[in-house]
Design a protein around this motif. Structure first.
Motif, short mmCIF file in Angstrom:
data_model
loop_
_atom_site.label_atom_id
_atom_site.label_comp_id
_atom_site.label_asym_id
_atom_site.label_seq_id
_atom_site.Cartn_x
_atom_site.Cartn_y
_atom_site.Cartn_z
N UNK A 121 1.52 26.78 4.78
CA UNK A 121 1.26 25.59 5.60
C UNK A 121 -0.14 25.05 5.33
N UNK A 122 -1.11 25.93 5.16
CA UNK A 122 -2.48 25.49 4.94
C UNK A 122 -2.62 24.66 3.66
N UNK A 123 -1.79 24.98 2.66
CA UNK A 123 -1.89 24.26 1.38
C UNK A 123 -1.38 22.83 1.46
N UNK A 124 -0.52 22.54 2.44
CA UNK A 124 0.07 21.20 2.49
C UNK A 124 -0.26 20.45 3.78
N UNK A 125 -1.20 20.99 4.55
CA UNK A 125 -1.51 20.37 5.84
C UNK A 125 -2.05 18.95 5.69
N UNK A 126 -2.72 18.67 4.58
CA UNK A 126 -3.25 17.33 4.35
C UNK A 126 -2.26 16.42 3.61
N UNK A 127 -1.06 16.93 3.34
CA UNK A 127 -0.08 16.16 2.57
C UNK A 127 1.12 15.76 3.42
N UNK A 128 1.01 15.90 4.74
CA UNK A 128 2.15 15.63 5.60
C UNK A 128 2.54 14.15 5.64
N UNK A 129 1.65 13.29 5.17
CA UNK A 129 2.03 11.88 5.06
C UNK A 129 3.02 11.65 3.94
N UNK A 130 3.08 12.58 2.98
CA UNK A 130 3.96 12.44 1.82
C UNK A 130 5.10 13.45 1.80
N UNK A 131 4.97 14.51 2.60
CA UNK A 131 5.95 15.59 2.54
C UNK A 131 6.52 15.89 3.92
N UNK A 132 7.83 16.11 3.97
CA UNK A 132 8.45 16.71 5.14
C UNK A 132 8.20 18.21 5.08
#
Length: 285
Positions: A98-109
């Motif tokens: 989760x920490x690796x994609x926390x800043x990518x939630x605008x692009x990823x479900x």
């Protein structure tokens, strides 16, 4: 334009880890949708193969009837999401921190967690010939060096909460293991082997964890789906629905235990960084 029922869902996996052959070896002709038990019959870490199975079961239970086509990609790993962000890929076939994609939630479900906070445990692996370190007590961890990749944020944060001496290295996992083999570093953090003795065998060389010590990785793991891919929302809805069903049935917990990911052999080992976990979280037990 409506998507045809017989269209497959293309899912990216790593080429370098040879997941395709290990996956087919594990299935041994069985349908992934019919599997109820997840005991390993392959060498090395088993969780990646189990995730490929659970992914298909979740999508099917969520109402997605199309088959999955696993597409080996040399550049797909848990730190590279450019294809998902661009909409060129819909899904990666393994979970990510989760920490690796926390800043990518605008692009990823981001799916329901496959691995809950506190369930992921790893050992400090040393060479088997390094007998002196195999029974190192926790109070002497400040005497060893551990090689780690600072880009693996969860591992790096966990190790920074130990009194070990960290060696920062940005490069392949195999090179880091070679550093342990050649005594450039004493140890590296590795999820526990599924072997009876917890021994990890890599290219004929054997590594063992420091006895009675385990490191908790304080984060959850999730599947991620592209928001920009035309099929992304449909796939995500089915995936999340199916994961909830699998969790309610106890399938995910059973899969993690039977596969050896939650390793019963280290159930009573001392977690050396337990203070990192929220007080209401226990280490997968």
């Amino acid at each position: 334009m409506p998507i045809q029922a017989n269209t497959s869902i293309v899912v990216d996996i790593l080429t370098s880890e040879n997941f395709s052959s290990r996956y087919h070896e594990f299935l041994a002709g069985r349908s992934p949708l019919e599997l109820e038990h997840f005991y390993p019959n392959t060498k090395g870490s088993h969780i990646e193969i189990i995730e490929m199975v659970l992914l298909q079961q979740a999508l099917s239970l969520g109402g997605e009837s199309r088959p999955l086509e696993f597409r080996p990609q040399p550049a797909v790993n848990t730190l590279e999401y450019s294809a998902l962000i661009a909409g060129d890929s819909v899904l990666i076939g393994r979970s990510v921190w989760h920490e690796d994609i926390i800043d990518l939630k605008g692009s990823l479900f981001v799916s329901e967690p496959l691995v809950e906070v506190g369930q992921y445990e790893a050992g400090l692996y040393v060479t088997k010939r390094n007998v002196a370190l195999q029974d190192l007590p926790a109070e002497r961890l400040d005497q060893i060096t551990v090689v780690a990749n600072p880009r693996w944020q969860v591992d790096w944060h966990a190790l920074n909460n130990l009194p070990v001496n960290l060696i920062s290295f940005i490069g392949p996992w195999e090179t880091m293991l070679n550093m342990v083999e050649n005594q450039v570093a004493d140890a590296m953090l590795v999820n526990f082997s599924v072997s009876e003795s917890l021994t990890m065998n890599f290219e004929g060389r054997e590594y063992v964890p420091i006895n009675n010590l385990k490191v908790l990785l304080p984060d959850s793991r999730h599947f991620v789906v592209s928001k920009r891919h035309p099929d992304g929302e449909r796939v995500f809805r089915a995936l999340n629905k199916g994961l909830r069903i699998l969790k309610e049935r106890g399938t995910i917990e059973r899969a993690l235990r039977e596969s050896g990911f939650i390793n019963s052999r280290v159930a009573h080992w001392k977690p050396v960084n337990a203070a990192m976990l929220p007080t209401n979280v226990h280490s997968g037990r």
